[in-house]
Design a protein around this motif. Structure first.
Motif, PDB file in Angstrom:
ATOM      1  N   ARG A 130      48.539  45.570  33.169  1.00  0.00           N
ATOM      2  CA  ARG A 130      48.314  46.680  34.061  1.00  0.00           C
ATOM      3  C   ARG A 130      47.071  47.392  33.588  1.00  0.00           C
ATOM      4  NH1 ARG A 130      52.662  51.437  34.439  1.00  0.00           N
ATOM      5  NH2 ARG A 130      51.953  52.466  36.285  1.00  0.00           N
ATOM      6  N   PRO A 131      46.267  47.922  34.370  1.00  0.00           N
ATOM      7  CA  PRO A 131      46.353  48.054  35.811  1.00  0.00           C
ATOM      8  C   PRO A 131      45.760  46.857  36.533  1.00  0.00           C
ATOM      9  CG  PRO A 131      44.425  49.217  35.047  1.00  0.00           C
ATOM     10  CD  PRO A 131      45.121  48.644  33.816  1.00  0.00           C
ATOM     11  N   VAL A 132      45.925  46.852  37.845  1.00  0.00           N
ATOM     12  CA  VAL A 132      45.192  45.895  38.665  1.00  0.00           C
ATOM     13  C   VAL A 132      43.770  46.427  38.738  1.00  0.00           C
ATOM     14  CG1 VAL A 132      44.955  44.923  40.978  1.00  0.00           C
ATOM     15  CG2 VAL A 132      47.237  45.239  39.985  1.00  0.00           C
ATOM     16  N   LEU A 133      42.815  45.607  38.329  1.00  0.00           N
ATOM     17  CA  LEU A 133      41.404  45.999  38.336  1.00  0.00           C
ATOM     18  C   LEU A 133      40.723  45.385  39.557  1.00  0.00           C
ATOM     19  CD1 LEU A 133      40.399  45.485  34.583  1.00  0.00           C
ATOM     20  CD2 LEU A 133      41.166  47.592  35.707  1.00  0.00           C
ATOM     21  N   VAL A 134      40.069  46.232  40.329  1.00  0.00           N
ATOM     22  CA  VAL A 134      39.384  45.787  41.542  1.00  0.00           C
ATOM     23  C   VAL A 134      37.895  46.061  41.396  1.00  0.00           C
ATOM     24  CG1 VAL A 134      39.189  46.039  44.040  1.00  0.00           C
ATOM     25  CG2 VAL A 134      41.429  46.242  42.940  1.00  0.00           C
ATOM     26  N   ALA A 135      37.088  45.015  41.493  1.00  0.00           N
ATOM     27  CA  ALA A 135      35.633  45.151  41.444  1.00  0.00           C
ATOM     28  C   ALA A 135      35.139  45.610  42.808  1.00  0.00           C
ATOM     29  CB  ALA A 135      34.991  43.816  41.082  1.00  0.00           C
ATOM     30  N   MET A 136      34.406  46.710  42.834  1.00  0.00           N
ATOM     31  CA  MET A 136      33.767  47.182  44.069  1.00  0.00           C
ATOM     32  C   MET A 136      32.274  46.927  43.918  1.00  0.00           C
ATOM     33  SD  MET A 136      35.623  50.762  45.102  1.00  0.00           S
ATOM     34  CE  MET A 136      34.769  51.702  43.838  1.00  0.00           C
ATOM     35  N   THR A 137      31.713  46.219  44.875  1.00  0.00           N
ATOM     36  CA  THR A 137      30.307  45.842  44.770  1.00  0.00           C
ATOM     37  C   THR A 137      29.697  45.669  46.153  1.00  0.00           C
ATOM     38  OG1 THR A 137      28.803  44.130  43.961  1.00  0.00           O
ATOM     39  CG2 THR A 137      31.016  43.423  44.502  1.00  0.00           C
ATOM     40  N   GLY A 138      28.410  45.766  46.203  1.00  0.00           N
ATOM     41  CA  GLY A 138      27.689  45.486  47.441  1.00  0.00           C
ATOM     42  C   GLY A 138      27.369  44.008  47.588  1.00  0.00           C
ATOM     43  N   TRP A 139      27.738  43.209  46.603  1.00  0.00           N
ATOM     44  CA  TRP A 139      27.428  41.793  46.589  1.00  0.00           C
ATOM     45  C   TRP A 139      28.682  40.978  46.888  1.00  0.00           C
ATOM     46  CZ3 TRP A 139      26.095  44.275  41.659  1.00  0.00           C
ATOM     47  CH2 TRP A 139      24.836  44.870  41.712  1.00  0.00           C
ATOM     48  N   GLY A 140      28.585  40.066  47.843  1.00  0.00           N
ATOM     49  CA  GLY A 140      29.766  39.314  48.245  1.00  0.00           C
ATOM     50  C   GLY A 140      29.621  37.808  48.176  1.00  0.00           C
ATOM     51  N   ARG A 141      28.627  37.332  47.446  1.00  0.00           N
ATOM     52  CA  ARG A 141      28.465  35.886  47.322  1.00  0.00           C
ATOM     53  C   ARG A 141      29.549  35.311  46.418  1.00  0.00           C
ATOM     54  NH1 ARG A 141      22.555  36.255  45.100  1.00  0.00           N
ATOM     55  NH2 ARG A 141      23.919  37.281  43.634  1.00  0.00           N
ATOM     56  N   GLU A 142      29.769  34.032  46.500  1.00  0.00           N
ATOM     57  CA  GLU A 142      30.797  33.385  45.684  1.00  0.00           C
ATOM     58  C   GLU A 142      30.528  33.580  44.197  1.00  0.00           C
ATOM     59  OE1 GLU A 142      34.248  31.600  44.640  1.00  0.00           O
ATOM     60  OE2 GLU A 142      33.654  32.298  46.623  1.00  0.00           O
ATOM     61  N   GLU A 143      29.273  33.488  43.783  1.00  0.00           N
ATOM     62  CA  GLU A 143      28.967  33.676  42.359  1.00  0.00           C
ATOM     63  C   GLU A 143      29.263  35.106  41.892  1.00  0.00           C
ATOM     64  OE1 GLU A 143      24.814  33.279  44.373  1.00  0.00           O
ATOM     65  OE2 GLU A 143      26.752  32.318  44.572  1.00  0.00           O
ATOM     66  N   ASP A 144      29.185  36.085  42.816  1.00  0.00           N
ATOM     67  CA  ASP A 144      29.540  37.464  42.474  1.00  0.00           C
ATOM     68  C   ASP A 144      31.047  37.584  42.241  1.00  0.00           C
ATOM     69  OD1 ASP A 144      26.847  38.332  42.798  1.00  0.00           O
ATOM     70  OD2 ASP A 144      27.181  38.386  44.967  1.00  0.00           O
ATOM     71  N   ARG A 145      31.814  36.903  43.077  1.00  0.00           N
ATOM     72  CA  ARG A 145      33.276  36.899  42.916  1.00  0.00           C
ATOM     73  C   ARG A 145      33.662  36.216  41.599  1.00  0.00           C
ATOM     74  NH1 ARG A 145      36.479  37.782  47.056  1.00  0.00           N
ATOM     75  NH2 ARG A 145      37.938  36.129  46.516  1.00  0.00           N
ATOM     76  N   VAL A 146      33.038  35.089  41.313  1.00  0.00           N
ATOM     77  CA  VAL A 146      33.330  34.352  40.077  1.00  0.00           C
ATOM     78  C   VAL A 146      33.011  35.229  38.868  1.00  0.00           C
ATOM     79  CG1 VAL A 146      32.597  32.391  38.658  1.00  0.00           C
ATOM     80  CG2 VAL A 146      33.075  32.067  41.097  1.00  0.00           C
ATOM     81  N   ARG A 147      31.882  35.918  38.918  1.00  0.00           N
ATOM     82  CA  ARG A 147      31.490  36.797  37.801  1.00  0.00           C
ATOM     83  C   ARG A 147      32.517  37.922  37.614  1.00  0.00           C
ATOM     84  NH1 ARG A 147      26.041  40.523  37.221  1.00  0.00           N
ATOM     85  NH2 ARG A 147      26.458  41.162  35.077  1.00  0.00           N
ATOM     86  N   ALA A 148      32.991  38.495  38.714  1.00  0.00           N
ATOM     87  CA  ALA A 148      33.980  39.576  38.624  1.00  0.00           C
ATOM     88  C   ALA A 148      35.281  39.068  38.003  1.00  0.00           C
ATOM     89  CB  ALA A 148      34.237  40.176  40.000  1.00  0.00           C
ATOM     90  N   PHE A 149      35.761  37.912  38.451  1.00  0.00           N
ATOM     91  CA  PHE A 149      37.017  37.378  37.912  1.00  0.00           C
ATOM     92  C   PHE A 149      36.856  36.986  36.443  1.00  0.00           C
ATOM     93  CE2 PHE A 149      37.824  36.216  42.530  1.00  0.00           C
ATOM     94  CZ  PHE A 149      38.590  37.344  42.759  1.00  0.00           C
ATOM     95  N   ALA A 150      35.697  36.460  36.083  1.00  0.00           N
ATOM     96  CA  ALA A 150      35.448  36.081  34.688  1.00  0.00           C
ATOM     97  C   ALA A 150      35.435  37.307  33.774  1.00  0.00           C
ATOM     98  CB  ALA A 150      34.123  35.321  34.576  1.00  0.00           C
ATOM     99  N   ALA A 151      35.032  38.451  34.306  1.00  0.00           N
ATOM    100  CA  ALA A 151      34.996  39.681  33.509  1.00  0.00           C
ATOM    101  C   ALA A 151      36.381  40.287  33.322  1.00  0.00           C
ATOM    102  CB  ALA A 151      34.070  40.703  34.168  1.00  0.00           C
ATOM    103  N   GLY A 152      37.349  39.848  34.128  1.00  0.00           N
ATOM    104  CA  GLY A 152      38.705  40.381  33.982  1.00  0.00           C
ATOM    105  C   GLY A 152      39.231  41.122  35.190  1.00  0.00           C
ATOM    106  N   PHE A 153      38.458  41.162  36.275  1.00  0.00           N
ATOM    107  CA  PHE A 153      38.940  41.805  37.496  1.00  0.00           C
ATOM    108  C   PHE A 153      39.996  40.924  38.160  1.00  0.00           C
ATOM    109  CE2 PHE A 153      34.860  44.069  37.212  1.00  0.00           C
ATOM    110  CZ  PHE A 153      35.293  45.368  37.439  1.00  0.00           C
TER     111      PHE A 153
END
Length: 181
Positions: A130-153
């Motif tokens: 806990r908690p659920v971490l949500v990345a808020m970003t202006g970038w929506g490419r697949e590599e941006d999503r992968v980077r967010a999940f790799a960081a722990g989001f």
């Protein structure tokens, strides 16, 4: 802008703008319907109209004051307890002191990036599971999503987050909570 109709409902509408790169403005328009009941005002959010509200502690971290305030207002109107912070270090401090159910974190904060906040938060013993971490970003490419999940989001959303997107995020969180043992 607040309008009241004959059924004692309040319709709260507001628009926020934020500068973005390159030299264009992002706009978010929120519409929240709040109905007056004998016990007070209740949101039209589906999860709030069932067997009682699921009130969550939510942390919102963003260096843009307009986005921070407008998102906090909407979440409060939906019945949640909201803490706002304006930078990554304050987000880390809050996560360590009072872990919320949900943290909405801008990834592009200047002092400590949202990616670093997520990495460091996942290393804290008090935030295990806990908690659920949500990345808020202006970038929506697949590599941006992968980077967010790799960081722990746990989730990745693209700003500006509209009310429908916010409801979907909260509904998904409710689904995860029901599915948890």
């Amino acid at each position: 802008e607040v309008n009241r109709d004959a059924r004692s409902e309040r319709l709260v509408c507001f628009t926020t703008s934020a500068p973005s790169r390159p030299a264009r403005r992002l706009h978010a328009h929120y519409v929240v319907r709040v109905t007056h009941h004998a016990s007070g005002f209740r949101s039209s959010h589906r999860s709030m109209d069932t067997a009682g509200p699921t009130i969550r502690r939510i942390l919102v971290a963003d260096d843009n004051a307009d986005i921070l305030e407008s998102l906090a207002l909407v979440l409060e109107l939906l019945g949640h307890q909201v803490e706002t912070v304006k930078n990554g270090q304050a987000a880390l401090d809050s996560l360590a002191e009072r872990p919320p159910h949900l943290a909405l974190i801008d990834v592009g904060m200047p002092d400590v990036s949202g990616y670093d906040v997520a990495r460091r938060a996942r290393a804290l013993p008090c935030t295990a599971g806990r908690p659920v971490l949500v990345a808020m970003t202006g970038w929506g490419r697949e590599e941006d999503r992968v980077r967010a999940f790799a960081a722990g989001f746990d989730m990745h959303v693209v700003k500006p987050l509209d009310l429908q997107g916010l409801r979907a995020l909260l509904d998904e969180l409710s689904g995860r909570e029901r599915a948890a043992p």
